[in-house]
Design an enzyme around this catalytic site. Structure first.
Site, PDB file in Angstrom:
ATOM      1  N   LEU A 101       2.733  -2.403  13.399  1.00  0.00           N
ATOM      2  CA  LEU A 101       1.418  -1.832  13.691  1.00  0.00           C
ATOM      3  C   LEU A 101       0.696  -2.641  14.765  1.00  0.00           C
ATOM      4  O   LEU A 101       0.121  -2.084  15.705  1.00  0.00           O
ATOM      5  CB  LEU A 101       0.589  -1.778  12.407  1.00  0.00           C
ATOM      6  CG  LEU A 101      -0.803  -1.158  12.491  1.00  0.00           C
ATOM      7  CD1 LEU A 101      -0.760   0.243  13.063  1.00  0.00           C
ATOM      8  CD2 LEU A 101      -1.450  -1.145  11.112  1.00  0.00           C
ATOM      9  N   PHE A 117      -2.456   1.060   7.025  1.00  0.00           N
ATOM     10  CA  PHE A 117      -2.639   1.151   5.583  1.00  0.00           C
ATOM     11  C   PHE A 117      -2.611  -0.255   5.001  1.00  0.00           C
ATOM     12  O   PHE A 117      -1.853  -1.111   5.469  1.00  0.00           O
ATOM     13  CB  PHE A 117      -1.550   2.005   4.935  1.00  0.00           C
ATOM     14  CG  PHE A 117      -1.902   3.461   4.822  1.00  0.00           C
ATOM     15  CD1 PHE A 117      -2.118   4.056   3.592  1.00  0.00           C
ATOM     16  CD2 PHE A 117      -2.041   4.233   5.964  1.00  0.00           C
ATOM     17  CE1 PHE A 117      -2.457   5.390   3.493  1.00  0.00           C
ATOM     18  CE2 PHE A 117      -2.369   5.570   5.879  1.00  0.00           C
ATOM     19  CZ  PHE A 117      -2.587   6.155   4.639  1.00  0.00           C
ATOM     20  N   LYS A 137      -5.707  -6.836  13.951  1.00  0.00           N
ATOM     21  CA  LYS A 137      -4.672  -6.031  14.611  1.00  0.00           C
ATOM     22  C   LYS A 137      -5.239  -5.065  15.645  1.00  0.00           C
ATOM     23  O   LYS A 137      -4.490  -4.308  16.260  1.00  0.00           O
ATOM     24  CB  LYS A 137      -3.865  -5.267  13.558  1.00  0.00           C
ATOM     25  CG  LYS A 137      -3.145  -6.185  12.577  1.00  0.00           C
ATOM     26  CD  LYS A 137      -2.252  -5.396  11.618  1.00  0.00           C
ATOM     27  CE  LYS A 137      -1.580  -6.336  10.620  1.00  0.00           C
ATOM     28  NZ  LYS A 137      -0.595  -5.649   9.754  1.00  0.00           N
ATOM     29  N   ASN A 179      10.466  -3.139  -1.695  1.00  0.00           N
ATOM     30  CA  ASN A 179       9.229  -2.993  -2.465  1.00  0.00           C
ATOM     31  C   ASN A 179       9.202  -1.627  -3.125  1.00  0.00           C
ATOM     32  O   ASN A 179      10.157  -0.852  -3.010  1.00  0.00           O
ATOM     33  CB  ASN A 179       8.004  -3.217  -1.564  1.00  0.00           C
ATOM     34  CG  ASN A 179       8.006  -2.276  -0.379  1.00  0.00           C
ATOM     35  OD1 ASN A 179       7.900  -1.061  -0.512  1.00  0.00           O
ATOM     36  ND2 ASN A 179       8.137  -2.851   0.818  1.00  0.00           N
TER      37      ASN A 179
END
Length: 401
Positions: free
Chosen positions: A308, A323, A341, A210
């Site tokens: 994460l 993020f 999460k 990316n």
């Protein structure tokens, strides 16, 4: 806080703003600083050695190979003597030298030889300031640990109007005093920060990835170090210098990043996941280069580990900050990730905003936690990183009070 007793080497380069430096020396000495001046060859065309010697009370140094200077206080001794190396004005040419480790005169040699805090006050034409090479050089010297003051915005000697003016001497001194008196609220804290993209191989020569440049994560690492933290930076494939004082682990794939993070995170207080980790990887990596034998190519992908979420799900997780780079429904997606999460905080940015986000030196963030949020407006990533860290520390302290 005053500058009483601080030993300041003032490096002056060849910009028109050099004419202001005798006044800068006067204001530094008025605050109790001991000032020694270094002039580049081009700076001597804008300000005289005699005037600077008069206001500083010390001989002015100009030549790297001056035999008399070497006998008394040569470049190594001067580098060791300084508490602060202040470069004002700093031209685009000098910034390029500092960023690339070029030491072809006394000032640039001092920059490499000193352990003093480096403070830079840029001064140049507004278009030179905006130029991509200059911005890249600014980013690099900041990652080396230099502190930037200015530039100011306004009318310039060439007649242009815009950013690039050196701050006035009084403002430079005030910024310097504020900087050296700042607290280190993250002293004693250990941070693990991920940055950059991951690369997921398809065959021996191809991969998917990316546009993440890693600049945000590296800026956070740099500012965390300045705030006193111990920093481990887990970096994907990016071409950025390691912030001075950080421990860096280089990785390529999501699996490698997970392994590196898990090897470090057990002893950390705060985990900040800025890396743009690939969501999927190829189910099978071809042993040989995939040949162009057909008009279409079908590949099968499987989910990568959620780094994460894995960290946040540990029995005793660190304070976890995620993020979210989104192109639509930014707030809704960010809050969903925060809840799903089980994060302590998430920083979201809209990647559709021009001039911000991926590959840019600026960004804006909307930061969320369980019962609140704050918007951090567009600003350079180094300044944004500091604002974000102050917010993280505030929430961390509340959680552990």
């Amino acid at each position: 806080m005053s500058l009483a007793g601080k030993k300041v080497v003032l490096g002056i380069t060849g910009g028109i703003a050099a004419y202001k430096t005798p006044d800068l020396v006067r204001k530094l000495t008025a605050q109790g600083a001991i000032v020694r001046v270094v002039l580049t060859d081009s700076a001597t065309h804008f300000v005289s050695e005699l005037s600077l010697q008069a206001v500083s009370g010390h001989p002015v140094s100009t030549d790297l190979l001056d035999p008399t200077a070497e006998a008394a206080m040569g470049h190594i001794e001067l580098a060791k003597w300084a508490d602060i190396l202040l470069i004002a004005p700093a031209t685009a040419n000098t910034l390029a030298k500092l960023a690339n480790g070029i030491a072809d005169d006394l000032l640039t040699t001092l920059f490499l030889a000193t352990t003093a805090q480096v403070v830079i006050a840029p001064a140049m034409n507004q278009q030179m300031w905006k130029a991509m090479p200059t911005q890249a050089n600014i980013n690099r010297v900041q990652q080396y640990g230099a502190f930037l003051v200015g530039p100011a915005d306004g009318e310039q000697a060439c007649g242009d109007v815009g950013p690039g003016r050196m701050l006035e001497p009084e403002a430079i001194v005030e910024s310097l005093m504020t900087y050296i008196s700042r607290e280190q609220p993250l002293a004693g804290k250990s941070l693990v920060i991920t940055a950059g993209p991951t690369r997921e191989s398809l065959d021996p020569v191809r991969f998917i990835s990316n546009h993440s440049s890693g600049k945000m994560g590296f800026a956070i690492a740099q500012q965390a170090l300045a705030l006193g933290a111990k920093v481990t930076l887990v970096a994907g494939p990016v071409n950025l210098p390691t912030p001075v004082g950080a421990s860096r682990i280089n990785v390529e794939s999501a699996d490698q990043m997970l392994e590196a993070v898990m090897s470090q995170v057990a002893n950390s207080d705060i985990f900040i996941a800025t890396a743009a980790v690939a969501d999927y990887r190829a189910s099978d990596i071809a042993d040989n280069k995939i040949k162009k034998n057909a008009d279409t190519l079908t590949l099968t992908f499987v989910k990568n580990p959620d780094i994460l979420k894995t960290v946040a799900g540990l029995p005793n997780p660190p304070f976890c900050v995620g993020f979210a780079a989104e192109s639509q429904n930014v707030e809704a997606y960010a809050q969903k990730k925060l809840a799903d999460k089980k994060l302590d905080m998430i920083a979201a940015n809209d990647i559709t905003r021009a001039g911000l986000g991926f590959n840019s030196d600026a960004n804006a963030l909307h930061v969320f936690w369980k019962d609140g949020s704050v918007e951090l407006p567009p600003q350079p990533k180094t300044e944004l990183a500091l604002a974000l860290l102050n917010l993280i520390n505030e929430r961390y302290q509340l959680q552990h009070s």
